[in-house]
Design a protein around this motif. Structure first.
Motif, PDB file in Angstrom:
ATOM      1  N   LYS A 198       0.928  -1.268  -0.061  1.00  0.00           N
ATOM      2  CA  LYS A 198      -0.201   0.079   0.048  1.00  0.00           C
ATOM      3  C   LYS A 198       0.681   1.285   0.118  1.00  0.00           C
ATOM      4  CE  LYS A 198      -3.945  -2.120   2.309  1.00  0.00           C
ATOM      5  NZ  LYS A 198      -4.791  -2.226   3.668  1.00  0.00           N
ATOM      6  N   VAL A 199       1.697   1.231  -1.098  1.00  0.00           N
ATOM      7  CA  VAL A 199       2.845   2.499  -1.209  1.00  0.00           C
ATOM      8  C   VAL A 199       2.180   3.387  -1.886  1.00  0.00           C
ATOM      9  CG1 VAL A 199       4.995   3.251  -1.758  1.00  0.00           C
ATOM     10  CG2 VAL A 199       4.546   0.926  -0.903  1.00  0.00           C
ATOM     11  N   LYS A 200       2.025   4.590  -1.526  1.00  0.00           N
ATOM     12  CA  LYS A 200       1.527   5.890  -2.141  1.00  0.00           C
ATOM     13  C   LYS A 200       2.686   6.981  -2.208  1.00  0.00           C
ATOM     14  CE  LYS A 200      -3.221   5.214  -0.641  1.00  0.00           C
ATOM     15  NZ  LYS A 200      -4.483   6.090   0.051  1.00  0.00           N
ATOM     16  N   ALA A 201       2.889   7.576  -3.323  1.00  0.00           N
ATOM     17  CA  ALA A 201       3.908   8.473  -3.760  1.00  0.00           C
ATOM     18  C   ALA A 201       3.528   9.859  -4.091  1.00  0.00           C
ATOM     19  CB  ALA A 201       4.831   7.878  -4.524  1.00  0.00           C
ATOM     20  N   TYR A 202       4.099  10.890  -3.426  1.00  0.00           N
ATOM     21  CA  TYR A 202       3.657  12.310  -3.725  1.00  0.00           C
ATOM     22  C   TYR A 202       5.062  12.991  -4.387  1.00  0.00           C
ATOM     23  CZ  TYR A 202      -0.082  10.764  -0.637  1.00  0.00           C
ATOM     24  OH  TYR A 202      -0.809  10.092  -0.074  1.00  0.00           O
TER      25      TYR A 202
ATOM     26  N   SER B  70      13.168   2.094   8.944  1.00  0.00           N
ATOM     27  CA  SER B  70      13.021   0.750   8.802  1.00  0.00           C
ATOM     28  C   SER B  70      13.727  -0.027   7.690  1.00  0.00           C
ATOM     29  CB  SER B  70      11.582   0.643   8.363  1.00  0.00           C
ATOM     30  OG  SER B  70      11.309  -0.950   7.824  1.00  0.00           O
ATOM     31  N   TYR B  71      14.114  -1.370   7.607  1.00  0.00           N
ATOM     32  CA  TYR B  71      14.826  -2.031   6.658  1.00  0.00           C
ATOM     33  C   TYR B  71      14.169  -1.795   5.579  1.00  0.00           C
ATOM     34  CZ  TYR B  71      18.537  -3.785   9.675  1.00  0.00           C
ATOM     35  OH  TYR B  71      19.744  -3.753  10.286  1.00  0.00           O
ATOM     36  N   LEU B  72      12.710  -1.757   5.480  1.00  0.00           N
ATOM     37  CA  LEU B  72      11.830  -1.652   4.315  1.00  0.00           C
ATOM     38  C   LEU B  72      11.949  -0.255   3.361  1.00  0.00           C
ATOM     39  CD1 LEU B  72       9.641  -3.494   3.194  1.00  0.00           C
ATOM     40  CD2 LEU B  72       7.913  -2.369   4.412  1.00  0.00           C
ATOM     41  N   ASP B  73      12.709   0.663   4.094  1.00  0.00           N
ATOM     42  CA  ASP B  73      12.761   1.929   3.154  1.00  0.00           C
ATOM     43  C   ASP B  73      13.723   1.732   1.969  1.00  0.00           C
ATOM     44  OD1 ASP B  73      11.519   3.322   5.469  1.00  0.00           O
ATOM     45  OD2 ASP B  73      13.748   3.801   6.416  1.00  0.00           O
ATOM     46  N   PRO B  74      14.606   1.099   1.767  1.00  0.00           N
ATOM     47  CA  PRO B  74      15.174   1.000   0.359  1.00  0.00           C
ATOM     48  C   PRO B  74      14.344   0.339  -0.784  1.00  0.00           C
ATOM     49  CG  PRO B  74      16.997   0.587   2.017  1.00  0.00           C
ATOM     50  CD  PRO B  74      15.613   0.540   2.741  1.00  0.00           C
ATOM     51  N   PRO B  75      13.640  -0.797  -0.337  1.00  0.00           N
ATOM     52  CA  PRO B  75      13.026  -1.369  -1.333  1.00  0.00           C
ATOM     53  C   PRO B  75      11.518  -0.443  -1.708  1.00  0.00           C
ATOM     54  CG  PRO B  75      12.844  -2.735   0.501  1.00  0.00           C
ATOM     55  CD  PRO B  75      13.796  -1.893   0.776  1.00  0.00           C
ATOM     56  N   VAL B  76      11.131   0.195  -0.740  1.00  0.00           N
ATOM     57  CA  VAL B  76       9.978   1.022  -1.023  1.00  0.00           C
ATOM     58  C   VAL B  76      10.448   2.215  -1.924  1.00  0.00           C
ATOM     59  CG1 VAL B  76       8.718   2.821   0.138  1.00  0.00           C
ATOM     60  CG2 VAL B  76       8.810   0.749   1.228  1.00  0.00           C
ATOM     61  N   LEU B  77      11.770   2.690  -1.629  1.00  0.00           N
ATOM     62  CA  LEU B  77      12.307   3.839  -2.432  1.00  0.00           C
ATOM     63  C   LEU B  77      12.425   3.360  -3.968  1.00  0.00           C
ATOM     64  CD1 LEU B  77      14.770   5.481  -0.107  1.00  0.00           C
ATOM     65  CD2 LEU B  77      12.656   6.427  -1.078  1.00  0.00           C
ATOM     66  N   ASN B  78      12.905   2.001  -4.053  1.00  0.00           N
ATOM     67  CA  ASN B  78      12.995   1.567  -5.592  1.00  0.00           C
ATOM     68  C   ASN B  78      11.753   1.387  -6.209  1.00  0.00           C
ATOM     69  OD1 ASN B  78      15.749   1.590  -6.733  1.00  0.00           O
ATOM     70  ND2 ASN B  78      16.313  -0.262  -5.245  1.00  0.00           N
TER      71      ASN B  78
ATOM     72  N   HIS C 145      -0.906  -1.437   6.994  1.00  0.00           N
ATOM     73  CA  HIS C 145      -0.625   0.229   7.116  1.00  0.00           C
ATOM     74  C   HIS C 145      -0.239   0.491   5.911  1.00  0.00           C
ATOM     75  CE1 HIS C 145      -0.645  -0.094  11.469  1.00  0.00           C
ATOM     76  NE2 HIS C 145       0.169  -1.242  11.335  1.00  0.00           N
ATOM     77  N   THR C 146      -0.731   1.880   5.434  1.00  0.00           N
ATOM     78  CA  THR C 146      -0.277   2.426   4.274  1.00  0.00           C
ATOM     79  C   THR C 146       1.293   3.032   4.503  1.00  0.00           C
ATOM     80  OG1 THR C 146      -2.560   3.312   3.625  1.00  0.00           O
ATOM     81  CG2 THR C 146      -0.993   4.384   2.848  1.00  0.00           C
ATOM     82  N   ILE C 147       1.826   3.036   3.476  1.00  0.00           N
ATOM     83  CA  ILE C 147       3.061   3.638   3.561  1.00  0.00           C
ATOM     84  C   ILE C 147       3.155   4.859   2.320  1.00  0.00           C
ATOM     85  CG2 ILE C 147       5.915   3.584   2.802  1.00  0.00           C
ATOM     86  CD1 ILE C 147       5.401   0.520   3.718  1.00  0.00           C
TER      87      ILE C 147
END
Length: 218
Positions: free
Chosen positions: A31-35, A53-61, A172-174
Motif C-alpha cells: 500500500k505504497v503511495k507516492a507524492y 525501517s529496513y523496508l525503506d530501500p525497497p520502498v524507494l526503489n 498500514h499505508t506507506i
C-alpha cells in the motif's frame, strides 16, 4: 561495475528487466503511495530520505522510476540473508565511524557517471516517529558532487517493519513524499560546509514530514 551504477551481472540480467512487473506488485502489496514524483530530475541526483525501517530501500526503489544505488553499513553485508542479496541490489558497503573516504570517493564517481545515489542522512534507523542528527557524509557528497539533492520523507515503514521486528505487518499505508531538488555547492568545500549542508538537508526532510496529504501521483 562503476559505469553500470554498481549493478551486478545478475541484476542486469534478471532483476532490472523484471522491475516493471515487480514494482507495481510491491506498491500494491505494501500500500505504497507516492507524492511529488514530478520533482524527480532526469539526470543524476542524490536522494536523501529519513530512515526508520529496513523496508525503506525497497520502498524507494518501488517508487522511483529508475533504480537507485544505495550506501549501506558494512555490517549488513555479513548478515545471513542480506549478505547474499545486497551485492545484487546496487548497494555499496561503507565502514561507519572511521571516515570511509574510499566509499565516498566511489559515490562521487558514480554520481559524475550519471547514477542516482541514495544516502540516508541519519546513517542508521531512528525509532518510530523520530529523527536522528544527520551525518557529514550526505553534506560532503552534496557539496562536492554539485548534484541536486532530493529530500524524501517516508511515512509508515516504521509501522510495517519497525526496528526489532523481522516479519512485516501488512495493512498500514506507506507514504513517500519527494521534495523539490536543491543544490548545496554554494557552501564551503570543508567539514564546516558539509555540516551546514547536512543540517539543511535534514530540515528539508522534516518539512516534508509536516506536509498535508494530497492525491497520490502513483
Amino acid at each position: 561495475m562503476k559505469n553500470d551504477c554498481y549493478l551486478s551481472r545478475f541484476s542486469k540480467l534478471f532483476i532490472v528487466p523484471l522491475c516493471h512487473v515487480i514494482k507495481p506488485l510491491f506498491r500494491s502489496f505494501f500500500k505504497v503511495k507516492a507524492y511529488g514524483l514530478e520533482n524527480i530530475p532526469e539526470d543524476s541526483y542524490l536522494v536523501a530520505p529519513n530512515h526508520r525501517s529496513y523496508l525503506d530501500p525497497p520502498v524507494l526503489n518501488a517508487v522511483f522510476p529508475k533504480h537507485l544505488t544505495f550506501i549501506a553499513k558494512e555490517e549488513l553485508f555479513r548478515a545471513p540473508i542480506l549478505g547474499i542479496l545486497l551485492p545484487h541490489m546496487s548497494t555499496i558497503p561503507i565502514k561507519r565511524g572511521v571516515g570511509d573516504l574510499q566509499t565516498l570517493k566511489l559515490a562521487l564517481e558514480l554520481l559524475h557517471a550519471g547514477c542516482r545515489l541514495c544516502v540516508f542522512p541519519e546513517g542508521t534507523r531512528a525509532k518510530p516517529g523520530e529523527f536522528l542528527k544527520p551525518k557529514l557524509g550526505i553534506g560532503l557528497l552534496a557539496v562536492k558532487s554539485k548534484k541536486p539533492v532530493l529530500p524524501v520523507y517516508i511515512d509508515g515503514t516504521d509501522k510495517v517493519l519497525p526496528r526489532g521486528k523481522k516479519i512485516p505487518s501488512i495493512g498500514h499505508t506507506i507514504r513517500v513524499f519527494i521534495g523539490k531538488p536543491k543544490r548545496y555547492d554554494f557552501l564551503e568545500d570543508n567539514p564546516k560546509g558539509y555540516k551546514v549542508a547536512s543540517n539543511m538537508i535534514m530540515e528539508e526532510i522534516k518539512k516534508l514530514s509536516k506536509q498535508s496529504t494530497e492525491p497520490p501521483l502513483l
